[in-house]
Write a protein that holds these residues in place. Structure first.
Motif, PDB file in Angstrom:
ATOM      1  N   GLN A  56       1.125  -0.684  -0.008  1.00 30.47           N
ATOM      2  CA  GLN A  56       0.011   0.042   0.249  1.00 30.47           C
ATOM      3  C   GLN A  56       1.100   1.476   0.095  1.00 30.47           C
ATOM      4  OE1 GLN A  56      -3.229   0.515  -0.286  1.00 30.47           O
ATOM      5  NE2 GLN A  56      -4.107  -1.827   0.300  1.00 30.47           N
ATOM      6  N   ASP A  57       2.401   1.311   0.954  1.00 34.18           N
ATOM      7  CA  ASP A  57       3.212   2.304   1.063  1.00 34.18           C
ATOM      8  C   ASP A  57       4.386   1.978   0.562  1.00 34.18           C
ATOM      9  OD1 ASP A  57       1.080   4.289   1.132  1.00 34.18           O
ATOM     10  OD2 ASP A  57       1.416   4.209   3.548  1.00 34.18           O
ATOM     11  N   LEU A  58       5.052   2.321  -0.345  1.00 33.71           N
ATOM     12  CA  LEU A  58       6.520   1.993  -0.170  1.00 33.71           C
ATOM     13  C   LEU A  58       7.608   1.928   1.044  1.00 33.71           C
ATOM     14  CD1 LEU A  58       7.172   2.541  -4.017  1.00 33.71           C
ATOM     15  CD2 LEU A  58       7.452   0.293  -2.927  1.00 33.71           C
ATOM     16  N   GLN A  59       8.037   0.987   1.950  1.00 31.32           N
ATOM     17  CA  GLN A  59       8.925   1.562   2.353  1.00 31.32           C
ATOM     18  C   GLN A  59      10.236   0.962   1.811  1.00 31.32           C
ATOM     19  OE1 GLN A  59       7.282   0.038   5.875  1.00 31.32           O
ATOM     20  NE2 GLN A  59       6.912   1.741   6.938  1.00 31.32           N
ATOM     21  N   THR A 112       2.190  -7.460  -5.395  1.00 28.29           N
ATOM     22  CA  THR A 112       2.076  -6.562  -6.086  1.00 28.29           C
ATOM     23  C   THR A 112       1.045  -5.461  -5.215  1.00 28.29           C
ATOM     24  OG1 THR A 112      -0.633  -7.720  -3.678  1.00 28.29           O
ATOM     25  CG2 THR A 112      -0.269  -8.975  -5.842  1.00 28.29           C
ATOM     26  N   VAL A 113       0.876  -4.352  -6.411  1.00 30.97           N
ATOM     27  CA  VAL A 113       0.850  -2.695  -5.655  1.00 30.97           C
ATOM     28  C   VAL A 113      -0.355  -2.594  -6.435  1.00 30.97           C
ATOM     29  CG1 VAL A 113       3.401  -2.832  -5.847  1.00 30.97           C
ATOM     30  CG2 VAL A 113       2.014  -2.254  -7.877  1.00 30.97           C
ATOM     31  N   ILE A 114      -0.716  -0.932  -5.605  1.00 30.51           N
ATOM     32  CA  ILE A 114      -1.874   0.180  -5.767  1.00 30.51           C
ATOM     33  C   ILE A 114      -1.762   0.341  -7.539  1.00 30.51           C
ATOM     34  CG2 ILE A 114      -2.950  -0.984  -3.621  1.00 30.51           C
ATOM     35  CD1 ILE A 114      -1.968   2.388  -2.656  1.00 30.51           C
ATOM     36  N   SER A 115      -0.229   0.774  -7.928  1.00 27.30           N
ATOM     37  CA  SER A 115      -0.564   1.971  -8.374  1.00 27.30           C
ATOM     38  C   SER A 115       0.679   1.687  -9.551  1.00 27.30           C
ATOM     39  CB  SER A 115      -0.092   3.291  -7.837  1.00 27.30           C
ATOM     40  OG  SER A 115       1.414   2.968  -7.735  1.00 27.30           O
ATOM     41  N   LYS A 167       5.527   8.616  -6.142  1.00 25.28           N
ATOM     42  CA  LYS A 167       5.695   8.490  -6.569  1.00 25.28           C
ATOM     43  C   LYS A 167       5.494   6.849  -5.074  1.00 25.28           C
ATOM     44  CE  LYS A 167       9.372   9.366 -10.374  1.00 25.28           C
ATOM     45  NZ  LYS A 167      10.755   8.917 -10.406  1.00 25.28           N
ATOM     46  N   PHE A 168       5.669   7.173  -3.378  1.00 31.86           N
ATOM     47  CA  PHE A 168       5.714   6.199  -2.729  1.00 31.86           C
ATOM     48  C   PHE A 168       4.051   6.068  -2.371  1.00 31.86           C
ATOM     49  CE2 PHE A 168       9.477   8.357  -2.064  1.00 31.86           C
ATOM     50  CZ  PHE A 168      10.522   7.769  -3.484  1.00 31.86           C
ATOM     51  N   PHE A 169       3.037   7.192  -2.387  1.00 32.39           N
ATOM     52  CA  PHE A 169       2.480   6.945  -2.053  1.00 32.39           C
ATOM     53  C   PHE A 169       0.951   6.783  -3.258  1.00 32.39           C
ATOM     54  CE2 PHE A 169       4.410   8.908   1.269  1.00 32.39           C
ATOM     55  CZ  PHE A 169       4.842   8.267   1.925  1.00 32.39           C
TER      56      PHE A 169
END
Length: 416
Positions: free
Chosen positions: A137-140, A174-177, A323-325
């Motif tokens: 959901q958020d890139l850490q 899996t990613v949201i964007s 780019k991360f959210f």
């Protein structure tokens, strides 16, 4: 299948990641799967647990067929970077212990953040001999580094090493964007391993159709007016932000913009809670902005009413993190035909979405320019309606049933 979903947020939290975790679990139950949700006691976005919850180590409850396993974790009232680490670590460690005692599992779905959950999930998957999907959901740690929350070079290297390990061991990422997908691919991970599964939009059903409220309750809600209760005149635009008051939202820019827009042009409602709220309230008081109003996070029926009364909804991201959210609140706003004003990096996923014409984006984070846009919209309200109509058309692609059906299919196709 027997599916374990493991994530730090779940209902009754109504903002952030929780509604999507809830939606996924309930959809899988409806499709005949046995679903276990491994999570915490609710605390977000207030960063405060309910009375009595802090005294409970473990608790299991049934919510709409989902077996929800709640685990104690540390919640700091004003989280510093170090306290956030302890906060996430306490959840990951305690939930891992609880996960060992859940009966036979066929699939594990890990919801990130927190990033270290991927390590614990991988170990649990080895113990059980089942594959896991890592849903981001958020890139850490990219977000934490660019926001200045993670400054130690040693810690940065450690987190990136964890990230590489998790990505290599996951059956699917899996990613949201699209922006997140591109960033992971750029780090050298196989394209065929990365799938796009965006969040869906929440269409808030009118209370009269919910079937759970009396006619008097429905009519009372419809008669309620935020403008009247806050003594907001009918002429100014009503600008609304609802959600978390955190660092990544960068809400300071909206407060500074409000200081440049007269009460005759716009009133502002900031609705929600979070770690940065006290500073925002203090700044509004210093600037003596009587046309800026703060409210707690509203229940769904009241939030629906707030959207109905709003003229323009606000979404902002701190510079350098676009780019991360991807702020999924955007989708529910657009589904109600409301235009948006956003503050986001030019190369962000949010700014890219805004090219569909449902609002105005300001990549420069310049309060004077944002104020000028609001001034123009005040004098040309027909543009607000046009943008709202374009938003309804755009959001149709984020259909909940379609997205979750594809996710279920992915879980079934993964080899054990």
């Amino acid at each position: 299948m027997k599916i374990l979903v493991w994530g730090i947020n779940y209902a009754p939290e109504v903002t952030g990641i929780a509604p999507y975790n809830q939606g996924l679990c309930e959809f899988l139950v409806e499709k005949g799967h046995e679903v276990h949700m491994l999570t915490t006691f609710p605390y977000y976005p207030e960063w405060k647990k309910r009375p009595g919850d802090d005294e409970i180590l473990y608790q299991t409850e049934i919510q709409k067929g989902v077996q929800v396993h709640r685990c104690w974790h540390y919640v700091p009232p004003q989280p510093s970077p170090f306290q956030r680490i302890v906060h996430e670590a306490s959840f990951v460690c305690n939930a891992f212990i609880r996960g060992l005692f859940i009966d036979k599992i066929d699939r594990i779905v890990l919801i990130s953040p927190p990033l270290p959950l991927g390590i614990a999930g991988w170990i649990l998957s080895l113990w059980r001999g089942v594959p896991f999907v890592y849903h981001i959901q958020d890139l850490q740690p990219d977000a934490g580094i660019h926001m200045g929350l993670i400054q130690s070079p040693l810690l940065q290297r450690f987190l990136y090493a964890c990230e590489r390990l998790i990505y290599s061991k996951a059956a699917k990422i899996t990613v949201i964007s699209y922006a997140m997908k591109s960033m992971i691919e750029a780090k050298g991970h196989p394209k065929e391993k990365i799938e796009l599964f965006p969040n869906w939009y929440h269409r808030l059903v009118p209370a009269s159709k919910e079937g759970s409220r009396s006619e008097s309750e429905v009519s009372s809600e419809e008669a309620f007016s935020f403008k009247k209760s806050l003594s907001i005149p009918s002429t100014p635009l009503l600008l609304v932000y609802s959600g978390n008051f955190g660092k990544k939202q960068g809400l300071e820019i909206l407060v500074e913009t409000a200081s440049r827009v007269s009460p005759e042009r716009a009133h502002w409602i900031f609705c929600g809670d979070g770690a940065a709220k006290a500073e925002l309230v203090q700044r509004v008081q210093e600037l003596k902005l009587n046309h800026v109003h703060f409210l707690p996070l509203q229940e769904i029926s009241k939030y629906r009413r707030l959207l109905e009364e709003s003229d323009l909804c606000l979404v902002s991201q701190i510079g350098g993190t676009g780019k991360f959210f991807f702020p999924s609140k955007l989708l529910s706003i657009l589904s109600h035909g409301k235009p948006v004003l956003t503050v986001a990096d030019e190369d962000s996923e949010l700014a890219h979405a805004m090219t569909h014409g449902f609002g105005i984006n300001h990549p420069t984070h310049d309060p004077d320019q944002i104020a000028a846009s609001i001034e123009k919209l005040f004098h040309d309200r027909s543009q607000l309606q046009t943008m709202g109509e374009k938003g309804r058309a755009y959001v149709a692609q984020f259909d909940k049933t379609k997205i979750l059906s594809e996710f279920e299919e992915l879980l079934q196709k993964i080899e054990s």
